[in-house]
Design a protein around this motif. Structure first.
Motif, PDB file in Angstrom:
ATOM      1  N   LYS B  36       0.678  -1.222  -0.038  1.00  0.00           N
ATOM      2  CA  LYS B  36       0.072  -0.020   0.018  1.00  0.00           C
ATOM      3  C   LYS B  36       0.892   1.261  -0.152  1.00  0.00           C
ATOM      4  N   ASN B  37       0.417   2.415  -0.787  1.00  0.00           N
ATOM      5  CA  ASN B  37       1.109   3.253  -0.786  1.00  0.00           C
ATOM      6  C   ASN B  37       0.338   4.507   0.367  1.00  0.00           C
ATOM      7  N   TYR B  38       1.249   4.882   1.220  1.00  0.00           N
ATOM      8  CA  TYR B  38       0.626   5.622   2.166  1.00  0.00           C
ATOM      9  C   TYR B  38       0.722   7.481   2.001  1.00  0.00           C
ATOM     10  N   LEU B  39      -0.299   7.642   1.079  1.00  0.00           N
ATOM     11  CA  LEU B  39      -0.218   8.881   0.284  1.00  0.00           C
ATOM     12  C   LEU B  39      -1.905   9.276   0.201  1.00  0.00           C
ATOM     13  N   THR B  40      -2.069  10.516   0.514  1.00  0.00           N
ATOM     14  CA  THR B  40      -3.484  11.000   0.709  1.00  0.00           C
ATOM     15  C   THR B  40      -3.350  12.411  -0.189  1.00  0.00           C
ATOM     16  N   TRP B  41      -4.661  12.612  -0.721  1.00  0.00           N
ATOM     17  CA  TRP B  41      -5.080  13.891  -1.354  1.00  0.00           C
ATOM     18  C   TRP B  41      -6.230  14.557  -0.455  1.00  0.00           C
ATOM     19  N   TYR B  42      -5.892  15.859  -0.474  1.00  0.00           N
ATOM     20  CA  TYR B  42      -6.887  16.913   0.060  1.00  0.00           C
ATOM     21  C   TYR B  42      -7.285  17.931  -0.747  1.00  0.00           C
ATOM     22  N   GLN B  43      -8.393  18.256  -0.643  1.00  0.00           N
ATOM     23  CA  GLN B  43      -8.919  19.836  -1.279  1.00  0.00           C
ATOM     24  C   GLN B  43      -9.394  20.645  -0.539  1.00  0.00           C
ATOM     25  N   GLN B  44      -8.829  21.866  -0.488  1.00  0.00           N
ATOM     26  CA  GLN B  44      -9.179  22.992   0.409  1.00  0.00           C
ATOM     27  C   GLN B  44      -9.822  24.236  -0.442  1.00  0.00           C
ATOM     28  N   LYS B  45     -11.014  24.446   0.087  1.00  0.00           N
ATOM     29  CA  LYS B  45     -11.532  25.846  -0.709  1.00  0.00           C
ATOM     30  C   LYS B  45     -11.285  26.638   0.328  1.00  0.00           C
ATOM     31  N   PRO B  46     -11.425  28.148   0.046  1.00  0.00           N
ATOM     32  CA  PRO B  46     -11.183  29.345   0.763  1.00  0.00           C
ATOM     33  C   PRO B  46     -11.963  29.118   2.091  1.00  0.00           C
ATOM     34  N   GLY B  47     -11.372  29.504   3.072  1.00  0.00           N
ATOM     35  CA  GLY B  47     -12.370  29.475   4.371  1.00  0.00           C
ATOM     36  C   GLY B  47     -12.595  28.254   4.997  1.00  0.00           C
ATOM     37  N   GLN B  48     -12.460  27.184   4.559  1.00  0.00           N
ATOM     38  CA  GLN B  48     -12.804  26.031   4.971  1.00  0.00           C
ATOM     39  C   GLN B  48     -11.785  25.171   5.354  1.00  0.00           C
ATOM     40  N   PRO B  49     -11.689  23.920   6.363  1.00  0.00           N
ATOM     41  CA  PRO B  49     -10.795  23.019   6.485  1.00  0.00           C
ATOM     42  C   PRO B  49     -10.596  22.320   5.456  1.00  0.00           C
ATOM     43  N   PRO B  50      -9.519  21.631   5.285  1.00  0.00           N
ATOM     44  CA  PRO B  50      -9.317  20.612   4.046  1.00  0.00           C
ATOM     45  C   PRO B  50     -10.187  19.531   4.218  1.00  0.00           C
ATOM     46  N   LYS B  51     -10.448  18.891   3.050  1.00  0.00           N
ATOM     47  CA  LYS B  51     -11.507  17.711   2.766  1.00  0.00           C
ATOM     48  C   LYS B  51     -10.736  16.392   2.396  1.00  0.00           C
ATOM     49  N   LEU B  52     -10.834  15.327   2.976  1.00  0.00           N
ATOM     50  CA  LEU B  52     -10.073  14.216   2.451  1.00  0.00           C
ATOM     51  C   LEU B  52     -10.722  13.755   1.218  1.00  0.00           C
ATOM     52  N   LEU B  53      -9.932  13.696   0.168  1.00  0.00           N
ATOM     53  CA  LEU B  53     -10.596  13.003  -1.315  1.00  0.00           C
ATOM     54  C   LEU B  53      -9.986  11.710  -1.610  1.00  0.00           C
ATOM     55  N   ILE B  54      -8.902  11.323  -1.017  1.00  0.00           N
ATOM     56  CA  ILE B  54      -8.091   9.879  -1.602  1.00  0.00           C
ATOM     57  C   ILE B  54      -7.409   9.656  -0.641  1.00  0.00           C
ATOM     58  N   TYR B  55      -7.289   8.291  -0.123  1.00  0.00           N
ATOM     59  CA  TYR B  55      -6.578   7.733   0.462  1.00  0.00           C
ATOM     60  C   TYR B  55      -5.890   6.506  -0.183  1.00  0.00           C
ATOM     61  N   TRP B  56      -4.822   5.825   0.368  1.00  0.00           N
ATOM     62  CA  TRP B  56      -3.928   4.694  -0.150  1.00  0.00           C
ATOM     63  C   TRP B  56      -3.695   4.997  -1.435  1.00  0.00           C
ATOM     64  N   ALA B  57      -3.411   6.409  -1.966  1.00  0.00           N
ATOM     65  CA  ALA B  57      -2.898   6.813  -3.141  1.00  0.00           C
ATOM     66  C   ALA B  57      -4.147   7.012  -4.249  1.00  0.00           C
ATOM     67  N   SER B  58      -5.148   5.898  -4.015  1.00  0.00           N
ATOM     68  CA  SER B  58      -6.095   5.819  -5.289  1.00  0.00           C
ATOM     69  C   SER B  58      -7.515   5.540  -4.700  1.00  0.00           C
ATOM     70  N   THR B  59      -7.800   5.317  -3.578  1.00  0.00           N
ATOM     71  CA  THR B  59      -9.011   4.923  -3.039  1.00  0.00           C
ATOM     72  C   THR B  59      -9.711   6.163  -2.623  1.00  0.00           C
ATOM     73  N   ARG B  60     -10.697   6.267  -3.302  1.00  0.00           N
ATOM     74  CA  ARG B  60     -11.691   7.404  -3.185  1.00  0.00           C
ATOM     75  C   ARG B  60     -12.589   7.433  -1.984  1.00  0.00           C
ATOM     76  N   VAL B  61     -12.768   8.509  -1.357  1.00  0.00           N
ATOM     77  CA  VAL B  61     -13.700   8.751  -0.336  1.00  0.00           C
ATOM     78  C   VAL B  61     -14.918   8.549  -0.883  1.00  0.00           C
ATOM     79  N   SER B  62     -15.988   7.739   0.046  1.00  0.00           N
ATOM     80  CA  SER B  62     -17.478   7.740  -0.305  1.00  0.00           C
ATOM     81  C   SER B  62     -18.015   9.100  -0.342  1.00  0.00           C
ATOM     82  N   GLY B  63     -18.576   9.354  -1.479  1.00  0.00           N
ATOM     83  CA  GLY B  63     -19.424  10.570  -1.889  1.00  0.00           C
ATOM     84  C   GLY B  63     -18.513  11.558  -2.603  1.00  0.00           C
ATOM     85  N   VAL B  64     -17.092  11.345  -2.888  1.00  0.00           N
ATOM     86  CA  VAL B  64     -16.215  12.103  -3.623  1.00  0.00           C
ATOM     87  C   VAL B  64     -16.647  11.751  -5.048  1.00  0.00           C
ATOM     88  N   PRO B  65     -16.866  12.779  -6.177  1.00  0.00           N
ATOM     89  CA  PRO B  65     -17.283  12.475  -7.115  1.00  0.00           C
ATOM     90  C   PRO B  65     -16.062  11.409  -8.087  1.00  0.00           C
TER      91      PRO B  65
END
Lengths: 121, 113
Positions: B36-65
């Motif tokens: 497993k690759n220990y790598l995540t991706w986050y999205q941060q919009k202005p004025g908001q905390p980061p949002k988890l998009l992807i973990y294990w480098a390629s697993t999309r979080v439920s609800g992420v388009p």
């Protein structure tokens, strides 16, 4: 609902002390790590450290070791970040965050709303 | 410490077009015992905390388009937005959780062209 609620914005003077909080609810607080992340104005994210509230096991980033103290009170499901002597360079938004999986670090999917700390004379 | 380097710093993409963000780690974040690759991706919009998009480098979080996808292994990773939407304007960060201190990339700002 799983959430982390942080304490409100603070305005402090250099040299003052400060302790901000992060209260968890909707999940087993003692079985998930809690991390603290700094974001200076207009800048990126910096991982400060992490605590396991179950036994208070704590790891700091070398960049923040000795500059801040991370603690937790599991009886009230609250984690803390504190400074003994603030500097102007501590001005930033501070976030607490919880990982996706209990006992792991694999992606922080729950974030507090952030606490803005302003240090100015 | 593992240094995470993102590129580009910013990019402007037309609506409906593809956006590609790169992330390189200074050492591998692939844990060979579980592959497993220990790598995540986050999205941060202005004025908001980061949002988890992807973990294990390629697993999309439920609800992420599903227009968001992660790929890569070892030291080189990519976040792709297949068809950019207006709501995707944000700063995107990669982060490794292979070893402490956990470290973030510097961020990539995505805008509409």
């Amino acid at each position: 609902e799983v959430q982390l609620v942080q304490s409100g914005a603070e305005v402090k003077k250099p040299g003052e002390s400060l302790k901000i909080s992060c209260k968890g609810s909707g999940y087993s607080f003692t079985t998930y790590w809690i991390a603290w992340v700094r974001q200076m104005p207009g800048k990126g994210l910096e991982w400060m450290g992490i605590i396991y509230p179950g036994d208070s096991d704590t790891t700091y980033s070398p960049s923040f070791q000795g500059q801040v103290t991370i603690s937790a009170d599991k009886s009230i499901s609250t984690a803390y970040l504190q400074w003994s002597s603030l500097k102007a360079s501590d001005t930033a938004m501070y976030y607490c965050a919880r990982p996706r999986a209990a006992g792991g670090h694999d992606g922080f999917d729950i974030w507090g709303q952030g606490t803005m700390v302003t240090v100015s004379s | 410490d593992i240094v995470m380097t993102q590129s580009p710093d910013s990019l402007a993409v037309s609506l409906g077009e593809r956006a590609t963000i790169n992330c390189k780690s200074s050492q591998t974040v692939l844990y060979t015992s579980n592959n497993k690759n220990y790598l995540t991706w986050y999205q941060q919009k202005p004025g908001q905390p980061p949002k988890l998009l992807i973990y294990w480098a390629s697993t999309r979080v439920s609800g992420v388009p599903d227009r968001f996808s992660g790929s890569g292994s070892g030291t080189d990773f990519t976040l792709t937005i297949s068809s950019l939407q207006a709501e995707d304007v944000a700063v995107y960060y990669c982060q490794q959780y292979y070893s402490t201190p956990l470290t973030f990339g510097g961020g990539t700002k995505v805008e509409i062209k």
